[in-house]
Structure formats: C-alpha cells, structure tokens
Design an enzyme around this catalytic site. Structure first.
Site, PDB file in Angstrom:
ATOM      1  N   LYS A 119       0.851  -1.197   0.000  1.00 24.98           N
ATOM      2  CA  LYS A 119       0.000   0.000   0.000  1.00 24.98           C
ATOM      3  C   LYS A 119       0.883   1.241   0.000  1.00 24.98           C
ATOM      4  CE  LYS A 119      -4.584   0.024   0.358  1.00 24.98           C
ATOM      5  NZ  LYS A 119      -5.380  -0.785  -0.575  1.00 24.98           N
ATOM      6  N   THR A 141      -3.444  -5.777   0.155  1.00 22.88           N
ATOM      7  CA  THR A 141      -2.893  -4.444   0.438  1.00 22.88           C
ATOM      8  C   THR A 141      -3.793  -3.712   1.444  1.00 22.88           C
ATOM      9  OG1 THR A 141      -3.982  -3.238  -1.360  1.00 22.88           O
ATOM     10  CG2 THR A 141      -1.890  -4.336  -1.883  1.00 22.88           C
ATOM     11  N   ARG A 200      26.960  36.051  -6.908  1.00 28.50           N
ATOM     12  CA  ARG A 200      25.681  35.674  -7.517  1.00 28.50           C
ATOM     13  C   ARG A 200      24.698  35.247  -6.432  1.00 28.50           C
ATOM     14  NH1 ARG A 200      26.412  29.468  -9.986  1.00 28.50           N
ATOM     15  NH2 ARG A 200      27.182  28.590  -8.041  1.00 28.50           N
ATOM     16  N   GLN A 223      28.944  22.274  -6.141  1.00 38.41           N
ATOM     17  CA  GLN A 223      29.687  21.027  -5.909  1.00 38.41           C
ATOM     18  C   GLN A 223      30.524  21.116  -4.633  1.00 38.41           C
ATOM     19  OE1 GLN A 223      29.188  22.440  -8.903  1.00 38.41           O
ATOM     20  NE2 GLN A 223      29.305  20.979 -10.579  1.00 38.41           N
ATOM     21  N   HIS A 255      18.115  28.926 -10.694  1.00 31.56           N
ATOM     22  CA  HIS A 255      18.762  30.114 -11.246  1.00 31.56           C
ATOM     23  C   HIS A 255      17.884  31.368 -11.125  1.00 31.56           C
ATOM     24  CE1 HIS A 255      21.640  27.275 -12.819  1.00 31.56           C
ATOM     25  NE2 HIS A 255      20.720  26.666 -13.549  1.00 31.56           N
TER      26      HIS A 255
HETATM   27  O1  LIG Z   1      27.754  25.900  -8.828  1.00 33.52           O
HETATM   28  C1  LIG Z   1      27.587  25.653 -10.047  1.00 33.52           C
HETATM   29  N1  LIG Z   1      27.992  24.467 -10.558  1.00 33.52           N
HETATM   30  C2  LIG Z   1      27.863  24.139 -11.880  1.00 33.52           C
HETATM   31  O2  LIG Z   1      28.267  23.035 -12.328  1.00 33.52           O
HETATM   32  C3  LIG Z   1      27.253  25.107 -12.709  1.00 33.52           C
HETATM   33  N2  LIG Z   1      26.970  25.128 -14.038  1.00 33.52           N
HETATM   34  C4  LIG Z   1      26.367  26.318 -14.297  1.00 33.52           C
HETATM   35  O3  LIG Z   1      25.946  26.690 -15.428  1.00 33.52           O
HETATM   36  N3  LIG Z   1      26.266  27.060 -13.153  1.00 33.52           N
HETATM   37  C5  LIG Z   1      26.821  26.320 -12.152  1.00 33.52           C
HETATM   38  N4  LIG Z   1      26.990  26.579 -10.832  1.00 33.52           N
END
Ligand SMILES: O=c1[nH]c(=O)c2[nH]c(=O)[nH]c2[nH]1
Length: 298
Positions: free
Chosen positions: A11, A58, A177, A231, A259
């Site tokens: 379920k 279920t 940014r 990253q 973005h």
């Molecule tokens: O922190 C980011 N990693 C990316 O891999 C990436 N690629 C992107 O266009 N902007 C960003 N910003």
C-alpha cells in the site's frame, strides 16, 4: 518465454496522524506522515498463476500500518518503520523483505503571545523528514534517513568561475551571484543486524540527533560559506554530516541550482540593472542545474 524477474507490492500513500497527550503538562504533540509499505517474498505464483493464497491484501497492509502506529511510538520514524517491516516477516513465513518508506510532514508548534501553544501547530514549509527502511530476513535492516524540500536562498556570498570555456559556453564568470536550492540530503546508516540493534540505536537518540545535525549543518554551511560552486559546498556539507553521525556510513545530496537571471533594463531610459547595479531579477523555473554527490567513509 517470459519470467517474473522482480515483484513487490503493498500500500502506498497511507496517511496517518497520531496525537500524543501529556496529561500532566497539559500539552499535546502530533505527527502526520505518509507511509508506503511494499512486500517481497514467495509471491511469484500470485502473478504467474493467479494464486491469491500467497497475497496479504494491500488493504490488510494498510490496516497493519494503523495498528502498529497505535501499538508503538511513531517517533523516531526509523524505529516505527523497522517495527512495521519486521511485523510482516514475523507474521508471514513466505515474506522475506519489507520496504517501508515514510514521509513526515511538518507540524510546528505555534508560539502565541510569546509562549508555545499546548495544542496548536502550523505548517511552516513543505520540508519533510523521510526514512526508507528495508527489513530483510537474511540481510538485516538497512535504513536511509533524509530531509527534502528545504528551500534556501542566499542573495550574495556565492561565486562561479574557472569552469570550462569553449565554443559551447555563453555563461559569464561571476564572483557574486544569488544561490538558491532545495536541499535533499540522505544519510545511510551502517547495517543493523536486526530489530534489537535498531531499537538500541533509537534508544540513544541517534536518529533524531542525526536529523537535527544534518539540517543545522546544511543551513549553517550554506549561509556562512562564500561558495565557490554548488559542488564544493555540498561536499563540505556531506563531510560535516558524516563527522557528526558516527552510525552513518554515507551521505548523499541532490541539489537543484535554482537560477535567478539578471535583466538588462538599459533599453528603458538607460536603467542600470546588471552587475553591481542588479536589483530586479527573473527567477527561473527551468531548466535548472542538478548536482548530486555521495560521500562515504574512506
Ligand atoms: O555551482 C555551479 N555548478 C555548476 O556546475 C554550474 N553550471 C552552471 O551553469 N552554473 C553552475 N553553478
């Protein structure tokens, strides 16, 4: 010729609410969750030979979710999921694995006139606390805890430069940014031999502490770091969560890069709205970056 190569059933979307009343303190606490419980085992004949004698309906699985929630604490969700899964193995000899997924929804206690209200709550965001538990006769209990939909934004303190530039590149480098993401973090626990081991871990408070630590670490690191990239920031967050939770074997993060584009308004009376003058932006719904990692103990 065809063969049944995998099968599980159960379920999904079972919505459960439980109240805990503290008569002495005059307060109540509530938990609302959505549960999915799927079973595996010697059930092939129900698919291939229409043999329903091996099928725990279920509907009965749904009933069991309610009954176990009544009989046992539903917090921490890792423990309740383990208890629920183990029930099916203990009760039905032909069931070998139970998969339990729980999404816990936020009901945060209201503060009224500066004081916590005894029985009123608010939904302060779509963030959820989740668990995925696999209870298996041979392999014991595997638990993955997570938090999801924790939406964050910082208006500065994020950079992105030095990336590959070639004939496919239009993105400019930036030293300042907006950074926004929806944090989805998962921490997988070292295997538990059985329900007793899971109960012992729960008794130490480790499951709640890991969730509180993961959330606090993610927020603090996101806010305080001058981020070189999604990253690098997510690796730092994962490393710190791993450090904070000794019972955890690995941490994974999945972060959308939400973005916010600058808008050139110079066509209107020479308005300056880019670079250092940018104030009005266009939030994007898609496409978005999606950046994932898993960090384990070396
Ligand atoms: O922190 C980011 N990693 C990316 O891999 C990436 N690629 C992107 O266009 N902007 C960003 N910003």
């Amino acid at each position: 010729m065809a063969i049944l190569s995998a099968a599980r059933y159960g379920k999904d979307n079972v919505r459960v609410y439980k109240v805990q009343r503290d008569e002495a303190a005059g307060t109540q606490s509530v938990t609302e969750m959505t549960v999915c419980c799927l079973l595996e085992g010697q059930i092939a004949s129900s698919y291939t030979e229409a043999d329903n004698s091996v099928v725990v309906a279920t509907d009965s699985i749904k009933n069991t979710i309610y009954i176990k929630a009544k009989e046992h604490p539903v917090n921490p969700p890792e423990l309740y999921a383990g208890i629920l899964g183990q029930h099916f193995l203990d009760t039905y000899a032909h069931i070998s694995t139970a998969h339990v997924r729980i999404v816990v929804h936020r009901w945060t206690r209201m503060v009224v006139d500066g004081a916590p209200h005894p029985h009123s709550f608010l939904r302060d965001g779509e963030e959820t606390r989740n668990v995925e538990v696999r209870v298996d006769r041979a392999a014991g209990i595997d638990v993955a805890s997570s938090l999801a939909h924790l939406l964050v934004l910082k208006s500065t303190g994020s950079q992105f430069h030095g990336f590959v530039r070639d004939e496919f590149t239009t993105l400019g480098e930036t030293w300042d940014r907006i950074l926004s993401t929806d944090i989805d973090a998962t921490w997988k626990w070292k295997n538990f031999a059985g329900l007793d081991a899971l109960k012992a871990e729960a008794a130490t408070g480790a499951f709640d502490k890991a969730w509180e630590d993961a959330r606090a670490i993610a927020l603090k690191t996101f806010a305080e770091e001058d981020s070189p990239s999604v990253q690098a920031t997510m690796y730092k967050i994962s490393e710190k969560i791993l450090d904070a939770a000794p019972g955890v074997a690995s941490v994974s993060l999945a972060l959308p890069n939400k973005h916010y584009f600058e808008i050139d308004l110079s066509w209107h009376k020479g308005l300056k709205n880019t670079g250092k003058d940018a104030e009005v932006y266009a939030p994007q719904s898609g496409p978005n970056g999606l950046i994932k990692c898993e960090v384990s103990r070396s």
